[in-house]
Scaffold this motif. Sequence first.
Motif, PDB file in Angstrom:
ATOM      1  N   GLU A   1      36.963  48.764  30.841  1.00  0.00           N
ATOM      2  CA  GLU A   1      36.175  48.360  29.669  1.00  0.00           C
ATOM      3  C   GLU A   1      35.277  47.188  30.037  1.00  0.00           C
ATOM      4  N   GLY A   2      34.230  47.040  29.268  1.00  0.00           N
ATOM      5  CA  GLY A   2      33.339  45.902  29.437  1.00  0.00           C
ATOM      6  C   GLY A   2      32.517  45.928  30.709  1.00  0.00           C
TER       7      GLY A   2
ATOM      8  N   ARG B   1      29.646  45.596  33.164  1.00  0.00           N
ATOM      9  CA  ARG B   1      28.408  44.812  33.130  1.00  0.00           C
ATOM     10  C   ARG B   1      27.712  44.968  34.471  1.00  0.00           C
TER      11      ARG B   1
ATOM     12  N   THR C   1      33.830  45.027  35.859  1.00  0.00           N
ATOM     13  CA  THR C   1      34.548  45.656  34.761  1.00  0.00           C
ATOM     14  C   THR C   1      35.984  45.149  34.726  1.00  0.00           C
ATOM     15  N   ARG C   2      36.639  45.360  33.617  1.00  0.00           N
ATOM     16  CA  ARG C   2      38.060  45.020  33.488  1.00  0.00           C
ATOM     17  C   ARG C   2      38.852  46.319  33.553  1.00  0.00           C
TER      18      ARG C   2
ATOM     19  N   CYS D   1      40.133  42.124  36.799  1.00  0.00           N
ATOM     20  CA  CYS D   1      38.702  42.359  36.784  1.00  0.00           C
ATOM     21  C   CYS D   1      38.270  42.801  38.168  1.00  0.00           C
TER      22      CYS D   1
ATOM     23  N   GLN E   1      32.971  34.277  32.767  1.00  0.00           N
ATOM     24  CA  GLN E   1      33.150  34.182  31.305  1.00  0.00           C
ATOM     25  C   GLN E   1      32.434  32.953  30.760  1.00  0.00           C
TER      26      GLN E   1
END
Length: 107
Positions: free
Chosen positions: A43-44, A46, A59-60, A73, A103
């Motif tokens: 998910e997530g 980028r 990504t995670r 990650c 982050q």
Amino acid sequence: MALISRSVNAFGVPGLEVIGYEDWARQCQHEFTNKLLKRVHHEGARIVSSTPSRILFKTRETAEGVDGTRNHCLEVLIEKESDGMWRVTQERILPDEEVAFDQHKTQ
């Protein structure tokens, strides 16, 4: 394994310097044969950078196994290989410090 390049290198695995295709394939075979892995999802995503034949993204990943759940990650490089297929050519488990830095940058 069809989406993993034969020239892949994976970094950041605790206790190992680098993992190549044969090691990765052997580990997958072991996990699937012994039903150790229930689910893996990402998910997530980028994108960090891209060209017409390469995409680098972060990504995670969450891996749910019979022995619990692991989250980490990743930085993943996929490349379009000579047969026209996109495959992972590099994967790196990101250290906690880099994840915290990323982050902080996005906040």
